[in-house]
Design a protein around this motif. Structure first.
Motif, PDB file in Angstrom:
ATOM      1  N   SER A   4     -53.328  -0.975  31.826  1.00  0.00           N
ATOM      2  CA  SER A   4     -52.461  -0.010  32.504  1.00  0.00           C
ATOM      3  C   SER A   4     -52.869   1.418  32.165  1.00  0.00           C
ATOM      4  O   SER A   4     -52.907   2.293  33.050  1.00  0.00           O
ATOM      5  CB  SER A   4     -51.005  -0.249  32.114  1.00  0.00           C
ATOM      6  N   ASP A   7     -56.015   2.222  34.106  1.00  0.00           N
ATOM      7  CA  ASP A   7     -55.680   2.516  35.502  1.00  0.00           C
ATOM      8  C   ASP A   7     -55.131   3.935  35.638  1.00  0.00           C
ATOM      9  O   ASP A   7     -55.490   4.672  36.562  1.00  0.00           O
ATOM     10  CB  ASP A   7     -54.651   1.518  36.023  1.00  0.00           C
ATOM     11  N   GLN A   8     -54.255   4.308  34.719  1.00  0.00           N
ATOM     12  CA  GLN A   8     -53.650   5.636  34.782  1.00  0.00           C
ATOM     13  C   GLN A   8     -54.703   6.722  34.626  1.00  0.00           C
ATOM     14  O   GLN A   8     -54.692   7.737  35.336  1.00  0.00           O
ATOM     15  CB  GLN A   8     -52.591   5.783  33.695  1.00  0.00           C
TER      16      GLN A   8
END
Length: 249
Positions: free
Chosen positions: A86, A89-90
């Motif tokens: 995550s 992705d950020q």
């Protein structure tokens, strides 16, 4: 044949399609700076190449952070925690807001001739074919760029969430004259994303992923690949690379 062109007789597995209208393709490239060649090869070999790429397990995810490139194989990604994925992705999305950013998978083919000649896999054979005398002469005819004498290449795969922001492919010292995208995606809806778009101010135009299509476009030229949506029923596969002038180096 240019010294940089492949001399490998094993490229004979790939044959240029018989129905290409060179005059029409040349006129379109001269007018637009780009052209899509449909039915580029005899289809049996194209389907074999598509199956070959789908079966490979050595894909590496290519992610940049500014000018730095990071390559993550599938084993590494499968070992990452959800929190770390995550965060990655950020970081990718943050990078896309203000600058050049990409995320996709690739299998590279080396530029070095000795390594190319030694490779027996079908992807390497196709890239050798792109650098063969027959293909380079066709590309010269279509583009009108007479000093193209080398083609590099890599397989690319775009899955859900993958994209490539606007850039123009100009890199000092690489002598890139044109870029190519050989489409290996048999079924695709434009609404799934993965579109190759060309930017002209606030206007964009381009192509949806294709199968047995060779997209040629002049370098430099601003372009991007739009993000693949979760609705896509597969990956956007292609072999991509640059057509370069090497003999003067």
């Amino acid at each position: 044949m240019s010294p940089a062109a492949s001399k490998d007789s094993r490229v004979d597995h790939f044959r240029i399609g018989p129905d290409l209208n060179i005059d029409s393709l040349r006129a379109e490239f001269a007018s637009q700076g780009r052209v899509r060649i449909r039915g580029f090869l005899a289809e049996e070999a194209v389907r074999q190449l598509a199956d070959h790429l789908a079966a490979r397990s050595d894909w590496r995810q290519m992610i940049n952070s500014g000018p730095k490139l990071f390559e993550l194989d599938r084993e590494i990604r499968s070992s990452m925690t959800p929190a770390r994925l995550s965060a990655l992705d950020q970081a990718v999305h943050d990078g896309a807001r203000a600058g050049f950013q990409h995320r996709y998978e690739a299998v590279r083919v080396p530029d070095e001739m000795a390594a190319r000649e030694a490779a027996e896999d079908m992807l390497s054979r196709f890239v050798r074919f792109m650098a063969s005398k027959t293909t380079l002469e066709l590309v010269q005819q279509v583009t009108g760029i007479s000093d193209i004498d080398f083609a590099d290449g890599q397989a690319t795969g775009y899955a859900s969430g993958d994209f490539l922001t606007e850039h123009d492919d100009a890199v000092a010292g690489k002598n890139r004259r044109a870029a190519y995208v050989f489409g290996l995606t048999p079924k695709w809806r434009p609404s799934w994303g993965g579109l190759l778009l060309f930017h002209q101010g606030d206007r964009v135009s381009g192509w949806s992923p294709g199968f047995n299509t060779l997209d040629l476009f002049a370098v430099p030229q601003p372009h991007s690949v739009t993000m693949v949506t979760p609705a896509a029923a597969g990956r956007r596969h292609a072999v991509t690379g640059w057509l370069r002038a090497m003999s003067g180096n």
